[in-house]
Design an enzyme around this catalytic site. Structure first.
Site: not given
Ligand code: PBG
Length: 334
Positions: A202, A256
């Site tokens: 991520k 992601k």
């Molecule tokens: C946070 C989380 C995020 C997303 C999913 N879980 C955002 C972040 O890490 O700030 C993002 C999903 C999206 O942008 O659609 N744990």
């Protein structure tokens, strides 16, 4: 030149593009409704569908509306839904204890969906940001995001979600060691069959902006997430993270965001051959919706093309806010 392919004019690659039937026969990848996981936002209340301005077409749903949406998703053949809570600001604290409250919004939503639509797999998010006064995924002390203390909190959160009936847990926090800790806790608490889909690779991305609006974390985040989320310039590190999480007990892994990281999806699938997913995140969705709303692209075609790209890159499935729209389109095409 490949040895199986003669030179022009023996080989004319346009022969198989001449008609729709020939193109269908030669198609390498397909997208089906079974590839889709639908992320949804849940909020308190009754009968509420509250639009998220930065995600046109997406609303925060109260649990009753969420159950209706889950029922529609299952009827369309979507295999899984993924829950994200908009937590009451009064419940966001530095200690994040609402995250493992057995009766928090997410856990009530899990129970309601499993009672009404048991065949639909329910996936959850494990991270502290929706419960954290400062918007971070981990506990913060003196400006430092604490790893090991956060992992203990995530384990409690995971157990509460498993207890509520979640089928798939999605740790999205990027702390080190959380998959092993969660897996061990699930085993000893009598939840050996709960699956973990690790947000393993991520990235610290600008494309999460609209999501942070949706869960109410935007104004809160102090600083950035670069000490735990990945540097967008790295690729080898993604493989190390994926391998580590698989060893610790992840059943499935995720890359992601999605579209800017298709090369990572392909490398992961080729290197490990495990169930691999991409998250087409909020900013990717918003880009397509906003551009289509301006009449600058054909939104429906861009949706299909973007999702097919994930299959071509080797993904087994995609988390996408387009899931119901794509599913409806696929159903019409049959
Ligand atoms: C946070 C989380 C995020 C997303 C999913 N879980 C955002 C972040 O890490 O700030 C993002 C999903 C999206 O942008 O659609 N744990």
């Amino acid at each position: 030149m490949r040895p199986t392919q003669g030179p022009f004019p023996v080989t004319r690659l346009r022969r198989l593009r001449r008609t729709p039937a020939l193109r269908d026969l030669a198609q390498e990848c397909t997208l089906t409704v079974k590839d889709l996981i639908w992320p949804v936002f849940v909020r308190e209340g009754q009968g509420i569908e509250e639009p998220v301005p930065s995600m046109p077409g997406v609303s925060r749903l109260s649990i009753d509306r969420l159950v209706a949406a889950a029922d529609r998703a299952a009827a369309l053949g979507i295999p899984a839904i993924c829950l994200f809570p908009y937590t009451d600001p009064a419940l966001r604290t530095e200690a994040c204890e609402e995250a493992w409250n057995p009766d928090n919004l997410t856990n009530r939503a899990i129970r309601a969906i499993k009672a009404a639509v048991p065949q639909l797999a329910v996936m959850t998010d494990i991270a502290l940001d929706p419960y954290n006064a400062n918007g971070h995924d981990g506990l913060v002390r003196d400006g430092i995001i604490l790893n090991d203390e956060t992992v203990q909190a995530l384990v409690r959160m995971a157990l509460a979600q498993a207890q509520a009936g979640a089928d798939i847990l999605g740790p999205s926090d990027m702390m080190d060691g959380r998959i092993g800790a969660i897996r061990a806790a699930l085993e000893s608490a009598g939840h050996p069959d709960v699956a973990i889909l690790s947000y393993a690779a991520k990235y610290a991305s600008a494309f999460y902006g609209p999501f942070r609006d949706a869960v109410g974390a935007s104004g809160r985040l102090v600083g950035d997430k670069k000490t735990y989320q990945m540097n967008p310039a790295n690729s080898d590190e993604a493989l190390r993270l994926i391998e580590r999480d698989l060893r610790e007990g992840a059943d499935m892994v995720m890359v992601k965001p999605g579209m800017p990281y298709l090369d990572i999806c392909r490398r992961v699938k080729d290197a490990f051959g495990v169930p691999t997913y991409a998250y087409q995140v909020s900013g990717e969705y918003a880009m397509i919706q906003a551009t289509a709303a301006n009449g600058w692209i054909d939104g429906d075609r861009a949706m299909v093309e973007s999702l097919l790209g994930f299959k071509r890159a080797g993904c087994d499935g995609i988390l996408t806010y387009f899931a119901p729209r794509m599913a409806e389109r696929l159903a019409r095409a049959i």
